[in-house]
Design an enzyme around this catalytic site. Structure first.
Site, PDB file in Angstrom:
ATOM      1  N   GLY A   9       0.586  -0.886  -0.273  1.00 51.22           N
ATOM      2  CA  GLY A   9       0.145  -0.099  -0.055  1.00 51.22           C
ATOM      3  C   GLY A   9       0.841   1.518  -0.132  1.00 51.22           C
ATOM      4  O   GLY A   9       1.788   1.515  -0.767  1.00 51.22           O
ATOM      5  N   GLU A  10       0.478   1.709   0.791  1.00 51.26           N
ATOM      6  CA  GLU A  10       1.566   3.388   0.823  1.00 51.26           C
ATOM      7  C   GLU A  10       2.480   2.993   2.337  1.00 51.26           C
ATOM      8  O   GLU A  10       0.932   3.606   2.952  1.00 51.26           O
ATOM      9  CB  GLU A  10       1.129   4.457   0.720  1.00 51.26           C
ATOM     10  CG  GLU A  10       1.457   5.955   0.229  1.00 51.26           C
ATOM     11  CD  GLU A  10       2.628   5.806  -1.354  1.00 51.26           C
ATOM     12  OE1 GLU A  10       3.428   5.591  -0.335  1.00 51.26           O
ATOM     13  OE2 GLU A  10       1.579   5.265  -2.226  1.00 51.26           O
ATOM     14  N   CYS A  24       6.241  -5.209  -0.123  1.00 49.16           N
ATOM     15  CA  CYS A  24       6.712  -3.939   0.037  1.00 49.16           C
ATOM     16  C   CYS A  24       6.332  -2.536   0.512  1.00 49.16           C
ATOM     17  O   CYS A  24       7.043  -2.569   1.179  1.00 49.16           O
ATOM     18  CB  CYS A  24       5.410  -4.119  -1.304  1.00 49.16           C
ATOM     19  SG  CYS A  24       5.772  -3.038  -3.080  1.00 49.16           S
ATOM     20  N   ARG A  48      12.256   2.960  -1.337  1.00 45.50           N
ATOM     21  CA  ARG A  48      11.503   3.837  -1.844  1.00 45.50           C
ATOM     22  C   ARG A  48      10.865   3.577  -2.954  1.00 45.50           C
ATOM     23  O   ARG A  48      12.395   4.343  -3.593  1.00 45.50           O
ATOM     24  CB  ARG A  48      10.633   4.029  -0.592  1.00 45.50           C
ATOM     25  CG  ARG A  48      10.082   4.285   0.531  1.00 45.50           C
ATOM     26  CD  ARG A  48       9.385   4.831   1.076  1.00 45.50           C
ATOM     27  NE  ARG A  48       8.138   4.702   0.654  1.00 45.50           N
ATOM     28  CZ  ARG A  48       7.498   6.537   0.796  1.00 45.50           C
ATOM     29  NH1 ARG A  48       7.757   7.253   1.728  1.00 45.50           N
ATOM     30  NH2 ARG A  48       6.058   6.686   0.182  1.00 45.50           N
ATOM     31  N   ILE A  53       5.052  -3.486  -7.708  1.00 45.72           N
ATOM     32  CA  ILE A  53       4.103  -2.019  -8.294  1.00 45.72           C
ATOM     33  C   ILE A  53       5.092  -0.970  -7.287  1.00 45.72           C
ATOM     34  O   ILE A  53       5.358  -0.911  -6.321  1.00 45.72           O
ATOM     35  CB  ILE A  53       3.318  -2.605  -7.679  1.00 45.72           C
ATOM     36  CG1 ILE A  53       2.690  -3.917  -8.658  1.00 45.72           C
ATOM     37  CG2 ILE A  53       1.946  -1.341  -7.962  1.00 45.72           C
ATOM     38  CD1 ILE A  53       1.040  -4.206  -7.796  1.00 45.72           C
ATOM     39  N   ARG A  54       5.868   0.495  -8.042  1.00 49.39           N
ATOM     40  CA  ARG A  54       6.388   1.273  -7.302  1.00 49.39           C
ATOM     41  C   ARG A  54       6.862   0.341  -5.994  1.00 49.39           C
ATOM     42  O   ARG A  54       6.409   0.924  -4.744  1.00 49.39           O
ATOM     43  CB  ARG A  54       5.264   1.916  -6.679  1.00 49.39           C
ATOM     44  CG  ARG A  54       4.650   2.723  -7.919  1.00 49.39           C
ATOM     45  CD  ARG A  54       4.090   3.920  -7.652  1.00 49.39           C
ATOM     46  NE  ARG A  54       2.633   3.002  -7.228  1.00 49.39           N
ATOM     47  CZ  ARG A  54       2.044   3.745  -5.638  1.00 49.39           C
ATOM     48  NH1 ARG A  54       2.720   4.078  -5.058  1.00 49.39           N
ATOM     49  NH2 ARG A  54       1.583   2.686  -5.003  1.00 49.39           N
ATOM     50  N   HIS A  59       4.808  -8.454  -4.632  1.00 50.92           N
ATOM     51  CA  HIS A  59       3.096  -8.543  -4.204  1.00 50.92           C
ATOM     52  C   HIS A  59       2.672 -10.388  -4.118  1.00 50.92           C
ATOM     53  O   HIS A  59       1.872 -10.892  -5.758  1.00 50.92           O
ATOM     54  CB  HIS A  59       1.674  -7.872  -4.734  1.00 50.92           C
ATOM     55  CG  HIS A  59       2.223  -6.825  -3.933  1.00 50.92           C
ATOM     56  ND1 HIS A  59       1.588  -5.762  -3.328  1.00 50.92           N
ATOM     57  CD2 HIS A  59       3.061  -5.108  -4.482  1.00 50.92           C
ATOM     58  CE1 HIS A  59       1.948  -4.798  -2.968  1.00 50.92           C
ATOM     59  NE2 HIS A  59       2.746  -4.470  -4.171  1.00 50.92           N
ATOM     60  N   GLU A  97       0.696 -11.895  -3.419  1.00 50.10           N
ATOM     61  CA  GLU A  97      -0.373 -12.076  -2.943  1.00 50.10           C
ATOM     62  C   GLU A  97      -1.309 -11.872  -5.196  1.00 50.10           C
ATOM     63  O   GLU A  97      -2.541 -11.836  -4.785  1.00 50.10           O
ATOM     64  CB  GLU A  97      -1.411 -11.088  -1.916  1.00 50.10           C
ATOM     65  CG  GLU A  97      -1.379  -9.640  -2.674  1.00 50.10           C
ATOM     66  CD  GLU A  97      -0.201  -9.204  -2.686  1.00 50.10           C
ATOM     67  OE1 GLU A  97       0.911  -9.356  -2.295  1.00 50.10           O
ATOM     68  OE2 GLU A  97      -0.619  -7.792  -2.542  1.00 50.10           O
TER      69      GLU A  97
HETATM   70  N1  GLN Z   1       5.744   2.964  -2.651  1.00 49.48           N
HETATM   71  C1  GLN Z   1       5.132   2.360  -1.816  1.00 49.48           C
HETATM   72  C2  GLN Z   1       5.772   3.449  -0.723  1.00 49.48           C
HETATM   73  O1  GLN Z   1       7.285   3.202  -0.952  1.00 49.48           O
HETATM   74  C3  GLN Z   1       5.363   0.597  -1.959  1.00 49.48           C
HETATM   75  C4  GLN Z   1       3.809   0.092  -2.706  1.00 49.48           C
HETATM   76  C5  GLN Z   1       3.667  -1.196  -2.341  1.00 49.48           C
HETATM   77  O2  GLN Z   1       3.588  -1.440  -1.380  1.00 49.48           O
HETATM   78  N2  GLN Z   1       2.897  -1.744  -3.387  1.00 49.48           N
HETATM   79  O3  GLN Z   1       4.716   3.356   0.281  1.00 49.48           O
END
Ligand code: GLN
Length: 238
Positions: free
Chosen positions: A63-64, A96, A129, A158-159, A215, A217
């Site tokens: 997530g974030e 992540c 990050r 993903i990012r 990820h 999942e």
């Molecule tokens: N870019 C997000 C972060 O720095 C992590 C992205 C993710 O969990 N898919 O928190």
């Protein structure tokens, strides 16, 4: 401390503050049933310190990380997780953003040092990050995670962060294969400013704490959740 008395099944929590919660609940539920679970196995969405205190294992989803860290610090949830790790060795799978939260330190590829980011600091790794910048926010690549005997795993990034440094006792489970995640000629090349190859560790483990930059999942492959569920079961049986 969770009370295992009389129970055969395990209670696995998914931190349900923000991010990929439902997908992890589904993956843990499926992994709990394979090959054969117990009637009292449970996967729970958790948000409070009290709920954390009753778990046998915890997944911190992607997530974030700033949002998850800030919102969890507020109700004492980060402290509760730290206590369970330090006092009971509670197994954790951090994915992540979850890996970022586990880390001892984090910076950001685009903004550099991060002030005020809340981290658990229970895994002695440094993470960067958003390590793939804007060019390659998302990509997939096959991974071999040899220490877990998992091969040809679909890594969904993903990012994503990377782990750029590991402390004593932290095992690098998998590095990105050369070329994976690089955009053509941009600043995402697999070398640092001095031209030496960047270490791009994307899965780590210390005891029962596991972190992945990708990820699992979203891969359609339960191998990593299965490994984690087995670790929680082993730990509960002592
Ligand atoms: N870019 C997000 C972060 O720095 C992590 C992205 C993710 O969990 N898919 O928190």
């Amino acid at each position: 401390m969770s009370d295992g008395g009389g129970r055969k099944g395990v209670r696995i929590g998914v931190l349900a503050v923000q991010g990929d919660v439902a997908e992890n609940v589904a993956a843990v539920s499926s992994a709990l049933k394979a090959p054969r679970g117990f009637e009292d196995d449970a996967v729970l969405q958790v948000k409070t310190a009290g709920e954390i205190s009753r778990l046998d294992g915890l997944v911190i989803p992607g997530g974030e990380s700033t949002a998850i860290g800030r919102l969890s610090a507020a109700g004492g949830v980060l402290d509760a997780i730290r206590t369970r790790v330090n006092d009971d060795g509670m197994p954790i799978l951090g994915i992540c953003a979850g890996l970022i939260l586990l880390a001892r330190s984090a910076d950001d590829r685009t903004v550099g040092r991060l002030d005020g980011q809340q981290l658990l600091g229970v895994l002695d790794v440094e993470v960067q990050r958003n390590a793939f910048g804007r060019q390659r926010q998302s990509f997939e690549t096959k991974l071999d995670i040899r220490p877990l005997a998992i091969s040809n795993f679909k890594g969904v990034f993903i990012r994503a962060p990377v782990v750029c440094g590991t402390g004593p006792g932290v095992e690098a489970l998998c590095e990105l294969p050369p070329g994976a995640g690089d955009s053509s000629g941009g600043d995402d090349a697999a070398t640092d400013a001095g031209g030496s190859p960047r270490r791009r560790i994307v899965a780590v483990r210390k005891g029962d704490i596991i972190g992945t930059a990708f990820h699992p999942e979203l891969s359609g492959d339960l191998a990593i959740h299965q490994y984690f569920v087995d670790a929680v079961r082993r730990k509960m049986r002592g």
